[in-house]
Design a protein around this motif. Structure first.
Motif, PDB file in Angstrom:
ATOM      1  N   GLY A 174     -11.081 -74.724 -47.455  1.00 23.80           N
ATOM      2  CA  GLY A 174     -11.536 -76.113 -47.374  1.00 23.80           C
ATOM      3  C   GLY A 174     -12.464 -76.474 -48.512  1.00 23.80           C
ATOM      4  O   GLY A 174     -12.386 -77.574 -49.072  1.00 23.80           O
ATOM      5  N   GLN A 177     -10.413 -76.884 -51.746  1.00 24.77           N
ATOM      6  CA  GLN A 177      -9.669 -78.142 -51.831  1.00 24.77           C
ATOM      7  C   GLN A 177     -10.598 -79.321 -52.075  1.00 24.77           C
ATOM      8  O   GLN A 177     -10.247 -80.249 -52.824  1.00 24.77           O
ATOM      9  CB  GLN A 177      -8.842 -78.366 -50.558  1.00 24.77           C
ATOM     10  N   THR A 198      -3.561 -80.476 -47.238  1.00 22.91           N
ATOM     11  CA  THR A 198      -4.092 -79.659 -46.137  1.00 22.91           C
ATOM     12  C   THR A 198      -3.118 -78.586 -45.664  1.00 22.91           C
ATOM     13  O   THR A 198      -3.431 -77.820 -44.750  1.00 22.91           O
ATOM     14  CB  THR A 198      -4.468 -80.543 -44.930  1.00 22.91           C
ATOM     15  N   VAL A 206      -9.089 -78.281 -42.007  1.00 22.44           N
ATOM     16  CA  VAL A 206      -8.347 -79.492 -42.321  1.00 22.44           C
ATOM     17  C   VAL A 206      -9.232 -80.727 -42.224  1.00 22.44           C
ATOM     18  O   VAL A 206      -9.202 -81.612 -43.089  1.00 22.44           O
ATOM     19  CB  VAL A 206      -7.120 -79.635 -41.398  1.00 22.44           C
ATOM     20  N   VAL A 209     -11.469 -81.758 -45.243  1.00 19.39           N
ATOM     21  CA  VAL A 209     -10.720 -82.311 -46.372  1.00 19.39           C
ATOM     22  C   VAL A 209     -10.251 -83.730 -46.057  1.00 19.39           C
ATOM     23  O   VAL A 209     -10.356 -84.632 -46.890  1.00 19.39           O
ATOM     24  CB  VAL A 209      -9.525 -81.411 -46.731  1.00 19.39           C
ATOM     25  N   THR A 227       2.038 -86.056 -46.872  1.00 17.34           N
ATOM     26  CA  THR A 227       1.301 -85.399 -45.800  1.00 17.34           C
ATOM     27  C   THR A 227       2.153 -85.219 -44.549  1.00 17.34           C
ATOM     28  O   THR A 227       3.104 -85.976 -44.305  1.00 17.34           O
ATOM     29  CB  THR A 227       0.033 -86.208 -45.448  1.00 17.34           C
TER      30      THR A 227
END
Length: 274
Positions: A174, A177, A198, A206, A209, A227
């Motif tokens: 995480g 990212q 993610t 998740v 982010v 996504t």
């Protein structure tokens, strides 16, 4: 801002994209959804010139960036991309990762201006109208100092200032990212492309982010997001694009696509993921 016209991409006999046409306005948030293998990531990679389209046009700021003659490095200064696997430089600190691109670009421009300024008196001999001297924006040292301050400001917004001198290998997925997203923001792009940001994260990472992406979505910046997070797409996006087998089967507002899908394939997909 971006108009895609009849975009196709083929690998030998396999058509990955088949006649994609869509217009994305300034500041618009677009979520691209659909089953795996539907061409979503290839679509994004074409938008950032990571893939050369087989045919079609991608008009960005009035220029067809699908044209092979376009300087892709200039395009990528305006269209940032966040990948599934972070793509951070493991041999550089978090701070260095964030600063690298903007410092490199601005120093390069500084040198270009300086070189042009050096030759300016010679070129003026052959010109009727005397050119004004180019004002050099900053020295290399000033550029680095300014970008360092900007990097720390960005890190403070995601509560990771304490990781400035850490290396990516020491960070959680995480954190990596979020750093990758901040690195893109440091370029001050007009558009950010997110390719399933993610999908490589543990479920507990998740949320952090997605929360950062929600904060970015409040800004006047265009976002195109591939996504599988349907709840996030419905909450954040102005426009939903549903793709399957290289085509756009359905496009509209979240209410139109999620609540009243028209295509049987869209309904089938939602029956499995919602």
């Amino acid at each position: 801002m971006i108009e895609v016209i009849n975009l196709t991409k083929s690998y030998k006999k396999l058509d990955v994209l088949n006649g994609i046409s869509v217009k994305i306005n300034d500041g618009e948030k677009v979520a691209v959804i659909g089953p795996s293998g539907s061409g979503k990531s290839t679509f994004l990679r074409c938008l950032n010139c990571l893939e050369d389209p087989t045919s079609g046009q991608i008009i960005f700021d009035g220029v067809d960036i699908a044209d092979m003659k376009v300087n892709i490095n200039i395009v990528r200064q305006k269209i940032g991309m966040v990948f599934q696997q972070f793509n951070l430089f493991n041999n550089k600190t978090v701070l260095e990762n964030i600063m690298l691109a903007p410092v490199t670009i601005k120093v390069r421009q500084y040198r270009k201006n300086k070189l042009f300024n050096f030759f300016l008196p010679f070129t003026n001999i052959f010109r009727k109208n005397k050119l004004n001297k180019i004002e050099l924006e900053q020295t290399k040292k000033e550029i680095i100092a300014a970008e360092k301050k900007n990097a720390f400001d960005l890190l403070s917004r995601i509560d990771l200032v304490d990781k400035a001198n850490a290396y990516p290998a020491t960070l959680s997925g995480g954190q990596k990212q979020r750093i990758a997203i901040v690195r893109t923001l440091a370029m001050n792009p007009k558009v950010i492309l997110f390719d399933e940001p993610t999908s490589a994260l543990d479920p507990e990472m998740v949320k952090e982010v997605l929360d950062l992406m929600k904060r970015i979505a409040r800004r006047n910046i265009s976002m195109i997001i591939v996504t599988h997070e349907m709840g996030f797409a419905k909450e954040v996006a102005d426009k939903i694009i549903f793709m399957d087998e290289g085509k756009i089967l359905e496009m509209g507002t979240p209410e139109e696509v999620f609540d009243n899908p028209k295509e049987a394939r869209t309904k089938e997909f939602f029956s499995k993921v919602l």
